[in-house]
Design a protein around this motif. Structure first.
Motif, short mmCIF file in Angstrom:
data_model
loop_
_atom_site.label_atom_id
_atom_site.label_comp_id
_atom_site.label_asym_id
_atom_site.label_seq_id
_atom_site.Cartn_x
_atom_site.Cartn_y
_atom_site.Cartn_z
N ARG A 1 -2.70 -0.35 -7.07
CA ARG A 1 -2.06 -0.31 -5.74
C ARG A 1 -3.07 0.14 -4.70
O ARG A 1 -3.99 0.91 -4.98
N THR A 2 -2.90 -0.32 -3.49
CA THR A 2 -3.84 -0.01 -2.41
C THR A 2 -3.51 1.33 -1.77
O THR A 2 -2.40 1.55 -1.27
N LEU A 3 -4.48 2.24 -1.78
CA LEU A 3 -4.33 3.54 -1.12
C LEU A 3 -4.84 3.40 0.31
O LEU A 3 -6.02 3.13 0.54
N ASP A 4 -3.93 3.60 1.29
CA ASP A 4 -4.27 3.38 2.69
C ASP A 4 -4.79 4.63 3.41
O ASP A 4 -5.78 4.58 4.13
N VAL B 1 -5.00 9.21 3.24
CA VAL B 1 -4.88 10.45 2.46
C VAL B 1 -4.76 11.60 3.44
O VAL B 1 -5.48 11.66 4.45
N GLY C 1 0.81 -1.20 0.00
CA GLY C 1 0.00 0.00 0.00
C GLY C 1 0.85 1.26 0.00
O GLY C 1 2.07 1.21 0.10
N TYR C 2 0.17 2.39 -0.08
CA TYR C 2 0.86 3.68 -0.03
C TYR C 2 -0.09 4.71 0.53
O TYR C 2 -1.30 4.48 0.66
N SER C 3 0.46 5.87 0.91
CA SER C 3 -0.36 6.99 1.36
C SER C 3 -0.20 8.14 0.39
O SER C 3 0.83 8.27 -0.28
N LEU C 4 -1.20 8.99 0.35
CA LEU C 4 -1.22 10.12 -0.56
C LEU C 4 -1.23 11.42 0.24
O LEU C 4 -2.06 11.60 1.14
N VAL D 1 -9.27 3.14 1.71
CA VAL D 1 -8.75 4.23 2.56
C VAL D 1 -9.35 4.12 3.96
O VAL D 1 -10.56 4.09 4.13
N MET E 1 -0.59 4.64 -10.60
CA MET E 1 -0.74 3.90 -9.34
C MET E 1 -1.94 2.95 -9.36
O MET E 1 -2.24 2.32 -8.35
N PHE F 1 -8.87 8.88 -7.74
CA PHE F 1 -8.22 7.78 -7.01
C PHE F 1 -9.26 6.82 -6.44
O PHE F 1 -10.41 7.21 -6.18
#
Length: 335
Positions: A53-56, A58, A1-4, A89, A50, A84
């Motif tokens: 990919r999992t957005l965790d 924001v 995952g990643y954060s925005l 999230v 992206m 997105f």
């Protein structure tokens, strides 16, 4: 995952201690469409790459995102949610940091677009200290902004305080902590003043509380917070901090701020959009790569195509990391 991270580099005014990416909103009000156009271009490009990919989490920061008009704030929210995938999230935070930037209309926009957590940051509840640091609001306005947010439906509200501000004392800082705790926020972040060279406070050589006074402020605030059932959940240090102390995030049970942990502990990649954003990309074997977006809004607008090319390099590194993890941990690698 990643954060925005989404950077909105504007504030009602610039505080005396501030060295962050923050420019007076009045000077940009007539050109805001230019900034948002560049930001939306970066959003589109980043979201396409992206995909999958999992957005965790924001996080809207800056600056003060709520210094935008309600109309512009809604434009940003609408574009982000349409661009997105928010299905995974678990935390959506907006820095509504300046009480003088908060209105019922803006709070409604944030709720309508699924914001789960906001910050209302007094830094101090002493009106004389607020004047000394260049803030154009009062402690009473902070209380009113907090009540507005609660009535709108927010229950996860962070409040920041800074130990070591000019004109503050251990007694007045303790009073600020008591007044903040009386509001029942979910989180309280106790910062220690960092005297950065880019801040007016450094240039003006203002007299500041002594190291002993700052130590007393911090130790007393710890007692006050623990007595109010708050627990520390993240800590970080910066250069040039008063007394070489630290910043500590405190929360009530059930209100841990995930983005703060991800960002400060560097547990996963942070993709940043907008002026002044810093991309943190986790690499194999614990390495970390940083990429900075231009700080000044005009530079950000003019260099948006360079920023998109930089995103290509970020995505290349993310794919390299994904391949490394797959090779290291897939079942076939252990056969």
């Amino acid at each position: 995952g990643y954060s925005l991270y989404v950077g909105i580099p504007f504030c009602p005014t610039t505080c005396l201690y501030c060295s962050f990416t923050s420019f007076p909103i009045k000077s940009w009000e007539k050109r805001m469409e230019e900034y948002l156009s560049a930001l939306f271009k970066e959003m589109d490009y980043a979201a396409r790459t992206m995909a999958g990919r999992t957005l965790d989490t924001v996080y809207f920061g800056g600056g003060t995102p709520t210094s935008l008009s309600a109309e512009h704030l809604e434009m940003v929210m609408r574009k982000l949610k349409a661009t997105f995938d928010f299905s995974s999230v678990k935390e959506f935070t907006v820095e509504a940091g300046r009480p003088d930037s908060i209105t019922e209309e803006k709070l409604k926009v944030l709720l309508d677009y699924g914001v789960t957590r906001i910050s209302i940051n007094p830094q101090t509840m002493s009106d004389s200290v607020l004047r000394a640091i260049g803030r154009r609001h009062t402690a009473a306005q902070t209380v009113e902004a907090f009540r507005l947010a609660q009535e709108a439906g927010f229950d996860d509200i962070n409040m920041d305080l800074i130990a070591g501000l000019p004109g503050d004392t251990p007694e007045s800082f303790a009073a600020s902590v008591d007044q903040v705790l009386a509001l029942r926020p979910s989180n309280v972040t106790v910062h220690t003043l960092a005297l950065k060279k880019g801040a007016d406070l450094f240039q003006k050589r203002v007299t500041l509380p002594t190291r002993a006074d700052v130590a007393e402020m911090l130790s007393a605030s710890e007692r006050q917070l623990r007595e109010a059932a708050f627990e520390p959940y993240y800590l970080y240090r910066q250069k040039y901090m008063s007394g070489s102390f630290e910043n500590v995030g405190w929360c009530r049970a059930g209100y841990t701020g995930y983005y703060n942990i991800y960002m400060m502990e560097e547990l996963h990649s942070i993709l940043s959009l907008g002026g002044g954003g810093m991309n943190k990309i986790n690499l194999p074997a614990g390495a970390l790569e940083r990429f900075h977006n231009p700080k000044y809004p005009q530079d950000y607008i003019q260099r948006i195509d360079d920023i998109l090319r930089q995103k290509d390099e970020i995505f290349r590194l993310l794919e390299q990391t994904r391949a490394w993890l797959w090779a290291a941990f897939s079942p076939s690698s252990h056969c």
